[in-house]
Structure formats: structure tokens, C-alpha cells
Design an enzyme around this catalytic site. Sequence first.
Site, PDB file in Angstrom:
ATOM      1  CG  ASP A   1       5.121  11.231   0.113  1.00 21.87           C
ATOM      2  OD1 ASP A   1       6.400  10.988   0.475  1.00 21.87           O
ATOM      3  OD2 ASP A   1       5.040  12.514  -0.587  1.00 21.87           O
TER       4      ASP A   1
ATOM      5  CG  ASP B   1       9.495  11.430  -1.909  1.00 20.69           C
ATOM      6  OD1 ASP B   1       8.195  10.996  -1.777  1.00 20.69           O
ATOM      7  OD2 ASP B   1      10.336  10.510  -1.979  1.00 20.69           O
TER       8      ASP B   1
ATOM      9  CG  ASP C   1       6.081  -8.988  -3.970  1.00 16.16           C
ATOM     10  OD1 ASP C   1       6.110 -10.096  -4.472  1.00 16.16           O
ATOM     11  OD2 ASP C   1       5.271  -8.331  -4.651  1.00 16.16           O
TER      12      ASP C   1
ATOM     13  CG  ASP D   1       7.286 -11.423  -9.352  1.00 15.44           C
ATOM     14  OD1 ASP D   1       5.939 -11.051  -9.545  1.00 15.44           O
ATOM     15  OD2 ASP D   1       8.033 -11.244 -10.170  1.00 15.44           O
TER      16      ASP D   1
ATOM     17  CD  GLU E   1       2.448 -12.984 -10.071  1.00 18.75           C
ATOM     18  OE1 GLU E   1       1.932 -11.994 -11.016  1.00 18.75           O
ATOM     19  OE2 GLU E   1       3.663 -12.742 -10.064  1.00 18.75           O
TER      20      GLU E   1
ATOM     21  CG  HIS F   1       1.180  -5.282  -8.487  1.00 23.21           C
ATOM     22  ND1 HIS F   1       0.877  -6.520  -7.809  1.00 23.21           N
ATOM     23  CD2 HIS F   1       2.178  -5.741  -9.280  1.00 23.21           C
ATOM     24  CE1 HIS F   1       1.732  -7.495  -8.043  1.00 23.21           C
ATOM     25  NE2 HIS F   1       2.673  -6.924  -8.961  1.00 23.21           N
ATOM     26  CG  ASP F   2       1.067  -7.527 -12.091  1.00 23.26           C
ATOM     27  OD1 ASP F   2       1.665  -6.369 -12.112  1.00 23.26           O
ATOM     28  OD2 ASP F   2       1.491  -8.408 -11.658  1.00 23.26           O
TER      29      ASP F   2
END
Length: 531
Positions: free
Chosen positions: A21, A25, A98, A200, A263, A324-325
Site C-alpha cells: 500500500d 489507506d 486477470d 477466470d 482457470e 487466491h482461492d
Amino acid sequence: MPTRWWQRGVIYQIYPRSLADSNGDGIGDLRGIIGKVDYLSWLGVDAVWLSPIYPSPMVDFGYDVADYTEIDPLFGTWRDFDDLLDTLHRYGIKLILDFVPNHTSDRHPWFLESRASRSNVKRDWYIWQDSASDGGPPNNWMSVFGGSAWEWDPPTGQYYYHAYLKQQPDVNWRNPELREAMHQAMRFWLNRGVDGFRMDVIWHLVKDEQLRSNPPNPDYHPGLWPSRRFLSTYTTDRPEVHDIIAGMRRVVDAHDDRLLIGEIYLPIERLVTYYGTGGTGLHLPFNFQLVELPWRADEIEKAVDTYEAALPKEGWPNWVLGNHDKSRIATRIGQEQARIAAVLLLTLRGTPILYYGDEIGMTNVPIPRDRVHDPWEHTMPGFGVGRDPVRTPMQWDASPHAGFTTGTPWLPISEDFESTNVAAQRETPASLLRLYHRLIHLRRHEPVLVLGDYHRLSSPPEIMLFFRRLGDRRCLVALNFTAHRQIISGLPHELVFRRVTLSTQPEREGKVVGSPAYLEPNEGLISIYTI
């Protein structure tokens, strides 16, 4: 021999909210990634894959796209994007975006038009259907995120289909205008200099034209996700999907040396069909076996053999440890075996894909109920489907918030960040990070690890033993899946271990291997030589 960059290279997945970051934020952004390109170069990766950065209501954190050709201000500006692309290319690193072709956000202008009336010109860009005779949904299709996949739209008096959240309506790839609009979005990024796409849920793109109900799943039992009550016979992996992918491939091939990844969670015999015929399919249909299999040498040996045998002539393999899943590799198999996983990933034949943070052994982070963000956890509580634990901020150093942000991080940071971080591990020769660094650079400088063919050797069930061969060069790999010393014997004369090129225990490197050879507990060992 293959020479494409994606065959030689290592791909590194970044979840943009969580790498770094730059503005305090608490959410990662493009400027934050730019500040870490020097690290990515040191690590040795050849390409970066970014999870979605498009404008989005963030109901599913970017996988609900509201505009395919813009940047969400949360992540930065066009100047930030162009600076990131230029910086990566200056370091010799490719950029993969992606792309979400199966569905949009319900706030996408396309859907707003489609929903406006039954006569709208974009009505057929999505999947609309009248109710069944009883007034209910048209069939039994289920959402992956729970409940019916059909959402009633009172103003127009029809249902629309959504494989995931109701805020993510599926598009209709049978419509030629929708296809062309998606192709135009792809061309937009390719013309801007992006090096490829990860597509995806690409096996979802086409649904049964007759809208037949899915058959019951004979293996369903209480405790499985509700969507698994039925097989996905008529909602995924339809024959027509290969024509859709061929169209995408033509778009990509119109630009020099670009990559198309998909994917796909399917059995190997179905997965390999996504390579297409004669270069019409995906360059890399993701192979998730190492994510899903029990972590046992015999299981993995069998999986590699099956995969290698099933690959079409033009098919190039790939291997994935995490994303990420799915649960992080260090959580699934422990820190010691995570080192074995690193050696396996980077010595098997094919392209390795590495998930950010796995190179330092980041683990799943428990998320308090009041800090859960993942919609899947909200729609299906109690099933353990929440993905927040694997998306937590990257642990850079021992400073507050692990050096990720000067503000409050969007997800909690692991309690072990003071020891499990990049800065500490870069200074520790025996660390997991330094192991990844050595493996990636060994792979870069040893063609046998990229171009060599793969041969498995007989071994005890607790270890995995194989070699790679390129001309007169040999790379012998031995992996101990146990916490006990293992003896290796019975190797052919030309394949005996010589000096240790690389080991998960660095003190053994450079030493001559005795006879019989042995593996220390949780040790991975590589010996490269010329015969």
C-alpha cells in the site's frame, strides 16, 4: 525446442489489494507494486499476474467487473498503470492481467442496458429466461456461492442466470456482438502492451442451450457445498466452449508473443482438451493437482505420470502450489514440507506459478467474524469456504503492519510477521525465501530444468525420485516427504548422485554424495551433472 518466455519463466501471482500500500489507506495499489519490482527482480520471476484491477463495486473484490477497459481508482490511475508496465518491462518482467469473461457486475453498463427492457438491444448479451410453469426458476441450476443460480427481475418479468453472486450475472457467449465486445476489451489491453491474460473460470463460459436441469450428484452428502447436490453437466465444460477459446486465442495470436492462461478445475482427461488442436486453445490450462492432492509422494508421482501421459503433443505443462482461492501451501503441509514443495514446483517439467507470500511461508490467517470480507463466507457460513485467510497482506518486514501499510490493513496480518517476513529471510541463508531464490536462479541458468524431459525412478513410497534429461546433461531430484532419514539405493550407474547442487539444507551443497545416498528428514536434494 521450446523458447517462448512463458515456457522458460516463473509466473508470480499478485493479489493487488495485498502486496503493498503506497498511500496509507490500508489497501494495496499499483504504486505499491511498483515499489516492489526490485524485489521481484531479485527473486528472479519472469512474469507478474495481477488479479483484477478494473472498476468494480468490489462485491467479489474485482471479479465483479463494471468496466473492462478502465482502472479502479482504488488501485491508482492510468499513469500508475503505465508506470508499472514500463517498470516491469524495464526489468525484463512480463505483465499478465486477470480477465473475467464469464460474468460482469450487475452495475456494468452492458447489464444495465440488458435489464432495461426485454426489447433492449443488449438483452441477449446475458442469459434471460421465463419462469417455469410453477412460477419458479427455469431449472435446478445452482450458484457456486449457494442457492439458485436464477435471480428474478420484477421489472422485466424474467430470471437471469448467475453462476456466482446475484451481483455477477453471466454473459451470453452465444451472442456474436457480446463476443466481439469481449475481444475488443482484450485488444485494448494487448495494444497497451500487456503480455497476456489469465482467464477466470473459463470452463463456465457456455451453458446448455436447452437449459436442461443438472443431474443429481450420486456422491453428494451433507457437509458438501449445496451447489454440489447436482453435477454441473449442463452448466460447465460444454463442447462449444472450445470455439469460444479459439476465438480468444486468435485475438491473442494477432499480437507478438502473448500468453493465454485459463482457470479450469476439471479432471486431467478433460483439462487437457483445453489446449485445443493445433494451437487453437489455451497456452496453459491451469493444472491444480498440487493444490488439491493429498501431500504424499506416491499420490504426486502418480499424478505427474498421468498428467505427462495425457498432454497433447503441443501441450506445455504447468504447476501451481497456491492461489487466491485455496489454502496456503504452508498451512496445508507445514513449513518443513513447504520446502519440499518449492523444490518440486521448480524442478518438474513445465511453467511454475507462484502465489505471493508462499516464498516466505505465509500461512492462512484467522479472520475475526467482524472483519470477514469474502462474500462466499457470508453466503455459506460454516462450510469453511472463506478466502480471506489466504489474501492477507504481504509481510515485508518487522515494522508495524509488516511494512505493508502506514494505515490500518484491510485484512489482519499474521501474528508471526516479525519473523516470517521478506527482510528477515533475505538475511538468513537457510530461509525458505533464499531457497526459492536459489531454485529460481538455478532454473534460469540450467537449461535441463526448463527443456529437459521428465523420467520418474522407482523409490520407496515415502520419497519421490526423478530425473530431467537434456542431451548429456542430467538433473537428479530426490524429495523426502517424511520427517525421517531415508536411504536411496538401486539407482542406475549413470544416475547416481554426485555432488549436491542444491539442497533444502544448504550445508550439504557442494559435497559429494556417498553410496548409498540418503536424505535427511524433510530434505529435497538436486544433483546436476554431465555424463
